[in-house]
Write an enzyme that holds these catalytic residues in place. Structure first.
Site, short mmCIF file in Angstrom:
data_model
loop_
_atom_site.label_atom_id
_atom_site.label_comp_id
_atom_site.label_asym_id
_atom_site.label_seq_id
_atom_site.Cartn_x
_atom_site.Cartn_y
_atom_site.Cartn_z
CG HIS A 189 35.65 44.01 36.39
ND1 HIS A 189 34.61 44.39 37.20
CD2 HIS A 189 36.63 43.55 37.24
CE1 HIS A 189 34.91 44.18 38.45
NE2 HIS A 189 36.14 43.68 38.51
CG ASP A 244 37.52 39.11 44.47
OD1 ASP A 244 38.30 39.96 44.00
OD2 ASP A 244 36.33 39.01 44.11
CG HIS A 245 38.16 37.10 40.67
ND1 HIS A 245 37.10 36.46 40.07
CD2 HIS A 245 37.63 38.19 41.29
CE1 HIS A 245 35.98 37.14 40.31
NE2 HIS A 245 36.28 38.19 41.04
CG HIS A 285 39.96 43.14 41.03
ND1 HIS A 285 38.82 43.55 40.39
CD2 HIS A 285 40.75 44.26 41.16
CE1 HIS A 285 38.90 44.85 40.13
NE2 HIS A 285 40.06 45.30 40.59
#
Length: 304
Positions: free
Chosen positions: A141, A67-68, A65
């Site tokens: 997740h 943001d990582h 993802h």
């Protein structure tokens, strides 16, 4: 002198705020530097934290993802720009190989760094040497996502007074440590007679996940547990739907695992007060810290 500190370079998930950069975390461990989940802006946040590209020895990505991982292109290019001479290993789930390759060559630059992709598909040991081991387990997740644990090997510490009483000094002390026992003037001296155990320290990194058994396994008896707490308990259904934890759930994981310290991060932009997460977590787990961008947490002192 060794230094073991954890730096929060960014504590926001998908949407940054005026106070929180996207994810980015750095663990300084003696002469090693481990960078975790560099989101956008991580390179700039490193400047504020006085962390140079030369300090990075390994990079760990939990999942792909944005943001990582969207800070990864800039980090890799900075490693080249700064002429980092040592190899840098990048660990990530193999299911994201396509995304890693795109970010590795995201733009034109003089690529002269020794970047070593280390994709993995299975749980287990990713790296080990005579000092530490680093393991991974899958989390729960919405996409393929993995947590990490660093475990230092147990050791011993010599007691200077006991060495002095037996007249031991210099190279013979090293020989004793290596062989376990030595004979001096006809007397056998064991390592245990002049030392005390030095338990290895441990660190767990758990982003992003719902409540799951592997989160507890990663944090089992860990000294410092870094864990996401995207939501407060009033939004626990939303947390579950999007594959995340509440502060209360993170605290329960820490308690069930017997962790010593819990560090919370990855706070949704809807919350302005990080301490609300501490207030929710502390009744369930006493030793908790809610990180702000730029915060530093030292590894707890060794167990005795």
């Amino acid at each position: 002198m060794s230094e073991r500190k954890f730096y929060a370079l960014g504590t926001a998930p998908q949407v940054p705020t005026r106070k929180r950069n996207q994810n980015g975390y750095f663990l300084r461990w003696d002469d090693q530097g481990f960078l975790f989940d560099p989101g956008e802006g991580t390179q700039r946040q490193m400047i504020y934290a006085s962390i140079s590209a030369h300090e990075i020895t390994k990079i760990f990505i939990t999942h792909f993802h944005g943001d990582h991982c969207l800070g990864l292109p800039g980090i890799l290019q900075r490693i080249s720009l700064d002429n980092v001479s040592h190899p840098v290993e990048v660990y990530f789930p193999a299911s994201g190989m396509e995304y890693f390759n795109r970010m590795r060559q995201a733009s034109i630059f003089h690529d002269r760094a020794d970047i070593r992709p280390m994709p993995f598909k299975e749980a287990g040991v990713l790296f080990e040497n005579e000092k530490i081991s680093i393991t991974t387990l899958p989390l729960d997740h919405t996409v393929d996502c993995w947590g990490y644990r660093l475990q230092e090997r147990d050791g011993i510490s010599f007691v200077p007074e006991k060495l002095k009483a037996l007249g031991l000094e210099g190279p013979i002390v090293g020989q004793l440590k290596k062989e376990g026992s030595i004979t001096v003037s006809g007397k056998q001296i064991s390592l245990e007679a002049v030392s005390v155990p030095k338990p290895g320290q441990s660190f767990a990194f758990i982003l992003d996940t719902r409540v799951c058994d592997n989160a507890v396994r990663l944090a089992q008896n860990v000294d410092l547990m870094v864990c996401e707490a995207t939501f407060l308990n009033e939004h626990r259904q939303e947390a579950h739907d999007f594959g995340h934890l509440t502060a209360a759930q993170a605290a329960k994981i820490a308690a069930n695992a017997g962790a010593r310290w819990l560090t919370l991060t990855h706070f949704s932009q809807r919350y302005q007060d990080e301490e609300a997460f501490a207030r929710e977590a502390k009744p369930l787990f006493e030793h908790v810290v809610c990180m702000k961008d730029g915060d530093i947490v030292e590894m707890p002192k060794r167990k005795t």
